[in-house]
Design an enzyme around this catalytic site. Structure first.
Site, mmCIF file in Angstrom:
data_model
loop_
_atom_site.group_PDB
_atom_site.id
_atom_site.type_symbol
_atom_site.label_atom_id
_atom_site.label_comp_id
_atom_site.label_asym_id
_atom_site.label_seq_id
_atom_site.Cartn_x
_atom_site.Cartn_y
_atom_site.Cartn_z
ATOM 1 N N CYS A 1 1.019 -1.192 0.004
ATOM 2 C CA CYS A 1 0.189 0.143 0.102
ATOM 3 C C CYS A 1 0.912 1.261 0.062
ATOM 4 C CB CYS A 1 -0.720 -0.083 1.284
ATOM 5 S SG CYS A 1 -1.716 1.449 1.479
ATOM 6 N N CYS B 1 0.575 3.176 3.499
ATOM 7 C CA CYS B 1 0.760 2.794 4.672
ATOM 8 C C CYS B 1 2.009 3.543 5.215
ATOM 9 C CB CYS B 1 0.793 1.111 4.586
ATOM 10 S SG CYS B 1 -0.754 0.322 5.113
ATOM 11 N N HIS C 1 -4.219 0.424 8.064
ATOM 12 C CA HIS C 1 -4.875 0.048 6.741
ATOM 13 C C HIS C 1 -6.317 -0.381 6.646
ATOM 14 C CE1 HIS C 1 -4.006 -1.050 2.404
ATOM 15 N NE2 HIS C 1 -4.740 -2.104 2.674
ATOM 16 N N ASN D 1 -13.311 9.823 -1.548
ATOM 17 C CA ASN D 1 -13.763 8.627 -2.541
ATOM 18 C C ASN D 1 -13.807 7.507 -1.931
ATOM 19 O OD1 ASN D 1 -14.507 10.618 -4.629
ATOM 20 N ND2 ASN D 1 -12.597 10.466 -5.726
ATOM 21 N N SER E 1 -9.063 2.602 -5.837
ATOM 22 C CA SER E 1 -8.862 1.293 -5.689
ATOM 23 C C SER E 1 -7.922 0.976 -4.392
ATOM 24 C CB SER E 1 -7.847 0.852 -6.851
ATOM 25 O OG SER E 1 -6.809 1.838 -6.920
ATOM 26 N N HIS F 1 -6.967 1.792 1.907
ATOM 27 C CA HIS F 1 -6.363 2.678 3.180
ATOM 28 C C HIS F 1 -7.157 4.015 3.235
ATOM 29 C CE1 HIS F 1 -2.822 3.378 5.926
ATOM 30 N NE2 HIS F 1 -3.369 4.512 5.922
ATOM 31 N N HIS G 1 -8.314 7.248 3.533
ATOM 32 C CA HIS G 1 -7.668 8.446 3.093
ATOM 33 C C HIS G 1 -8.785 9.462 2.308
ATOM 34 C CE1 HIS G 1 -7.324 6.378 -0.528
ATOM 35 N NE2 HIS G 1 -7.072 7.643 -1.205
ATOM 36 N N GLN H 1 -9.048 13.653 0.373
ATOM 37 C CA GLN H 1 -8.172 14.568 -0.559
ATOM 38 C C GLN H 1 -8.449 15.943 -0.374
ATOM 39 O OE1 GLN H 1 -7.170 13.388 -4.405
ATOM 40 N NE2 GLN H 1 -8.496 11.702 -4.336
HETATM 41 ZN ZN ZN Z 1 -2.520 1.172 3.705
#
Ligand code: ZN
Ligand code: ZN
Length: 351
Positions: A52, A55, A115, A155, A163, A166, A168, A170
């Protein structure tokens, strides 16, 4: 109108935030589905994924190595759609082929080093730290004279084109005010000039009185399926007090926002027993150095799922060329979300 029922008859609803109509066809919710079936979104089961790029300690595609971060982590997007070094420029051919240079900054916010987590699975105290970072970002970007607008969004899920599981989001900050904010601002300003109140204060007052579209609420915030919702389980999260940006939220309101985000996203996951995909983000006043008493901060959740973890609503044909259309009514969507538990299904299963 005699004999006319919003729950039975085809009608159009007006969205006062956008100045747009949406077609509602309640009877179509019963139609059989023979179309595309998606893979359900499965939550990651490992707390650290060596592959990832988000990570801690891993190397990103651009070659930069993430620090061994232990809390919320922000970095400039390696493949940013907006760049701070864009020169000024203007293109005009006959008034019909018009373009303008646009500069800006795009960042990624990792909500946690873990994650396998999502907003729904994070503690409210951890979500609060994400809110603090979002707010600090607005404060910092506001000081940049080249930045007039900050959009914070997430998203989630492959269905929304994301895709990487993890957790997150923006931040896209830019010189211009993008279409969606600009359109809402015009509508909000017209309402404020006419009434001296924010459009969403008056709207929220009506919804709280009617109750049928409320999903959950606390002292500072209300989550509801808007009267004009387009996506089947679309919601708006609105502060009771008309804050203009995240910077205006009090300490207590930030905690209330963390609480409502955890509860709403948990309900979403429980709806179909899946890691519920969505695009979500804040609309807030531009940070353009002028006062915006018309603005009322809010967060949109726009999830694509229609009737199960695998059946997605398509915005095609009539929606692309005519106007938005929905089958189940916003009131029945709100009733379904309201009936769900606020204990996450995986935790319930484990317990
Ligand atoms: Zn991750
Ligand atoms: Zn909005």
């Amino acid at each position: 109108m005699t004999g006319f029922s919003l729950s039975e008859h085809v009608h159009r609803r007006f969205n006062p935030l956008k100045g747009e109509w949406v077609l509602v066809s309640p009877h179509r919710a019963m139609r059989p589905w023979q179309g595309q079936v998606e893979k359900p979104e499965i939550a990651a089961s490992i707390t650290y994924d060596p592959d990832c790029y988000l990570c801690p300690g891993n190397t990103r595609a651009g070659g930069v190595r993430n620090p061994d971060y232990s809390d919320v982590f922000v970095f400039d997007n390696d493949f940013a759609a907006l760049r701070p070094d864009t020169p000024e420029g203007h293109h005009d051919d006959s008034g019909l082929l018009v373009a303008e240079a646009e500069s800006g900054i795009a960042r990624v916010v990792c909500f946690t080093p873990r994650h396998d987590l999502t907003l729904a699975r994070m503690e409210a105290t951890a979500i609060r730290r994400v809110i603090d970072v979002w707010t600090d970002q607005v404060a910092e970007l506001r000081e940049n004279p080249a930045i007039n607008h900050v959009l914070i969004f997430e998203n989630r899920g492959e269905m929304m084109g994301c895709s990487n599981p993890h957790p997150h989001g923006q931040i896209w900050a830019q010189a211009s005010i993008p279409n969606e904010t600009s359109r809402e601002m015009e509508r909000m300003r017209a309402h404020y000039d006419r009434t001296g109140r924010t459009l969403l204060s008056d709207y929220l007052e009506r919804e709280v009185a009617i109750q049928s579209r409320i999903v959950c609420e606390n002292a500072g915030f209300v989550a509801l399926v808007p009267f004009w919702a387009v996506w089947p389980f679309e919601t708006l999260v609105i502060p009771r007090r008309p804050a203009q940006t995240l910077l205006d939220l009090t300490d207590g309101e930030r905690n209330d926002l963390a609480d409502i985000l955890k509860r709403l996203t948990t309900r979403y996951d429980n709806l179909f027993g899946t890691m519920f995909p969505y695009s979500a983000g804040f609309h807030q006043a531009p940070v353009d150095g002028t006062p915006h008493p018309e603005w009322h901060l809010h967060m949109h959740f726009e999830p694509p799922l229609l009737r199960s973890a695998t059946v997605k609503k398509f915005m095609v044909g009539y929606e692309m060329l005519g106007e938005a259309q929905r089958d189940i009514t916003p009131e029945s969507s709100a009733a379904r979300l309201r009936a769900l538990s606020e204990t996450h299904y995986t935790l319930a299963d484990a317990g």
